[in-house]
Design an enzyme around this catalytic site. Structure first.
Site, mmCIF file in Angstrom:
data_model
loop_
_atom_site.group_PDB
_atom_site.id
_atom_site.type_symbol
_atom_site.label_atom_id
_atom_site.label_comp_id
_atom_site.label_asym_id
_atom_site.label_seq_id
_atom_site.Cartn_x
_atom_site.Cartn_y
_atom_site.Cartn_z
ATOM 1 N N LYS A 12 -13.525 14.937 11.884
ATOM 2 C CA LYS A 12 -13.000 15.892 12.880
ATOM 3 C C LYS A 12 -12.108 16.929 12.215
ATOM 4 C CE LYS A 12 -8.636 15.393 12.954
ATOM 5 N NZ LYS A 12 -7.298 15.037 13.137
ATOM 6 N N ASP A 142 -6.809 8.713 17.570
ATOM 7 C CA ASP A 142 -7.946 9.634 17.451
ATOM 8 C C ASP A 142 -9.299 8.992 17.788
ATOM 9 O OD1 ASP A 142 -6.607 11.913 16.720
ATOM 10 O OD2 ASP A 142 -6.844 11.621 14.562
HETATM 11 P P1 ATP Z 1 -6.076 10.778 10.437
HETATM 12 O O1 ATP Z 1 -6.666 12.157 10.377
HETATM 13 O O2 ATP Z 1 -6.544 9.979 11.635
HETATM 14 O O3 ATP Z 1 -4.606 10.712 10.172
HETATM 15 P P2 ATP Z 1 -7.001 10.384 7.844
HETATM 16 O O4 ATP Z 1 -8.339 11.058 7.796
HETATM 17 O O5 ATP Z 1 -5.827 11.161 7.327
HETATM 18 O O6 ATP Z 1 -6.748 9.945 9.298
HETATM 19 P P3 ATP Z 1 -8.220 7.976 6.929
HETATM 20 O O7 ATP Z 1 -9.302 8.526 6.060
HETATM 21 O O8 ATP Z 1 -8.614 7.473 8.258
HETATM 22 O O9 ATP Z 1 -7.037 9.028 7.071
HETATM 23 O O10 ATP Z 1 -7.526 6.833 6.066
HETATM 24 C C1 ATP Z 1 -6.199 6.396 6.257
HETATM 25 C C2 ATP Z 1 -6.082 4.967 5.708
HETATM 26 O O11 ATP Z 1 -6.753 4.078 6.597
HETATM 27 C C3 ATP Z 1 -6.749 4.750 4.372
HETATM 28 O O12 ATP Z 1 -5.855 4.920 3.318
HETATM 29 C C4 ATP Z 1 -7.291 3.324 4.431
HETATM 30 O O13 ATP Z 1 -6.443 2.419 3.770
HETATM 31 C C5 ATP Z 1 -7.291 2.960 5.916
HETATM 32 N N1 ATP Z 1 -8.649 2.704 6.470
HETATM 33 C C6 ATP Z 1 -8.948 1.756 7.329
HETATM 34 N N2 ATP Z 1 -10.243 1.805 7.676
HETATM 35 C C7 ATP Z 1 -10.789 2.827 7.023
HETATM 36 C C8 ATP Z 1 -12.097 3.375 6.971
HETATM 37 N N3 ATP Z 1 -13.123 2.857 7.669
HETATM 38 N N4 ATP Z 1 -12.298 4.450 6.211
HETATM 39 C C9 ATP Z 1 -11.261 4.990 5.508
HETATM 40 N N5 ATP Z 1 -10.012 4.497 5.504
HETATM 41 C C10 ATP Z 1 -9.764 3.417 6.255
#
Ligand code: ATP
Length: 303
Positions: A12, A142
């Site tokens: 997203k 989210d």
């Molecule tokens: P947001 O935009 O919702 O803040 P993000 O994109 O910044 O999320 P994610 O890629 O979702 O961050 O990853 C955050 C943390 O979540 C990672 O460091 C990881 O340890 C944990 N995590 C748990 N499940 C997953 C998954 N399926 N894929 C990636 N990371 C995951």
């Protein structure tokens, strides 16, 4: 019998994100316009009802944790807890990870959303999208959007839980996503924002959000560019100057609009010209960054 389903889990982007207040319980109230994009992880889910229940996650990238903390397993467990079954099959989930982690692209949340949808389709066909979103909200803020967003862009209000269909970006736009190579913790970003309380709590927040939604509806990228906003940009750029530098480079390399997604640090360049976008992505790759090309995912397509 063994059954297999393959589902894409889409990243997203936020084209607009403003914190408009803080509730007494500490949650932030926000205005956001979000859209899923074609950059995606792929989940392959295999069930076998001739085998006793077990739940296993594998991932092609060793840096992704595959234990019970992974949002995929948390989503699956939450679904099974809400709808207990006398006999669950053996379930194996293979995750092909493409969405940069900790990038503000909701990678984990969208994997959780895809898991809920795929397992619903396989095991609980009568469960509605609304019921799925109720479970999704227990996994992360989210996750309901990552379910509903598959039907088109959404606006979010409240603490992000009040979702409504919103005008969407043109599917013909080309997006260049660049990972500045740093990670931003969402709680740290909110803390930094709180410390600068006055920066983005302007009185006309509602009018500006409406103007943004109208601008997206107009389809004119120059108008969207003027109305779009992300209150985390200044905060993150001062914490991590490299992110601000990537933002400036994205503009210099021809993006018609540039925004950071979520609380960062991924920088998104919006291009009307696909060839210009490709050149920009190549230039970032040549200077050592990870750059990805994508397009907005639109309602008309069936996902
Ligand atoms: P947001 O935009 O919702 O803040 P993000 O994109 O910044 O999320 P994610 O890629 O979702 O961050 O990853 C955050 C943390 O979540 C990672 O460091 C990881 O340890 C944990 N995590 C748990 N499940 C997953 C998954 N399926 N894929 C990636 N990371 C995951």
């Amino acid at each position: 019998m063994e059954r297999k389903t393959v589902i894409s889990a889409y990243a997203k982007i936020n084209t607009y994100l403003e914190v408009v207040g803080k509730r007494e319980d500490g949650y932030h109230e926000l205005h956001s316009h979000m859209q899923l994009i074609t950059l995606s992880d792929t989940l392959t889910i295999t069930t076998d009802d001739t085998q006793p229940f077990s739940l296993l996650l594998r991932c092609d990238r060793p840096e992704v944790p595959t234990g019970e903390d992974n949002l995929i397993l948390r989503a699956a467990r939450a679904l099974f807890a809400r709808y207990p079954m006398r006999r669950l099959p053996r379930i194996e989930i293979d995750l092909e990870k493409k969405i940069p982690m900790q990038g503000g692209l909701a990678g984990g949340s969208t994997d959780a959303a895809a898991t809920l949808i795929a397992l619903r389709d396989l095991l609980y066909p009568a469960v509605t999208e609304e019921a799925l979103c109720t479970i999704a909200a227990t996994i992360g803020a989210d996750v309901p959007f990552c379910i509903r967003g598959r039907r088109g862009a959404q606006s979010a209000r409240g603490i992000g839980e009040i979702l409504e269909r919103a005008p969407e970006l043109d599917a013909r736009l080309t997006l260049v996503l660049v990972s500045p190579g740093t990670a931003v913790s969402t709680p740290a970003a909110f803390r930094a924002l709180d410390a600068q309380a006055d920066v983005c709590r302007m009185q006309d927040a509602e009018a500006r959000f409406s103007a943004m939604l109208e601008a997206v509806g107009s389809g004119e990228l120059s108008r969207i560019e003027r109305a779009s906003f992300n209150c985390f940009e200044e905060v993150i750029f001062s914490m991590q100057p490299r992110v601000g530098q990537v933002f400036a480079q994205m503009r210099a390399r021809g993006a018609d609009m540039t925004r950071m997604s979520g609380s960062g640090p991924t920088i998104v360049g919006y291009f009307e010209n696909a060839e210009a976008a490709r050149r920009c992505a190549d230039a970032f790759c040549e200077s050592g960054f990870d750059a990805y090309l994508a397009s907005p995912l639109c309602a008309a397509a069936d996902h």
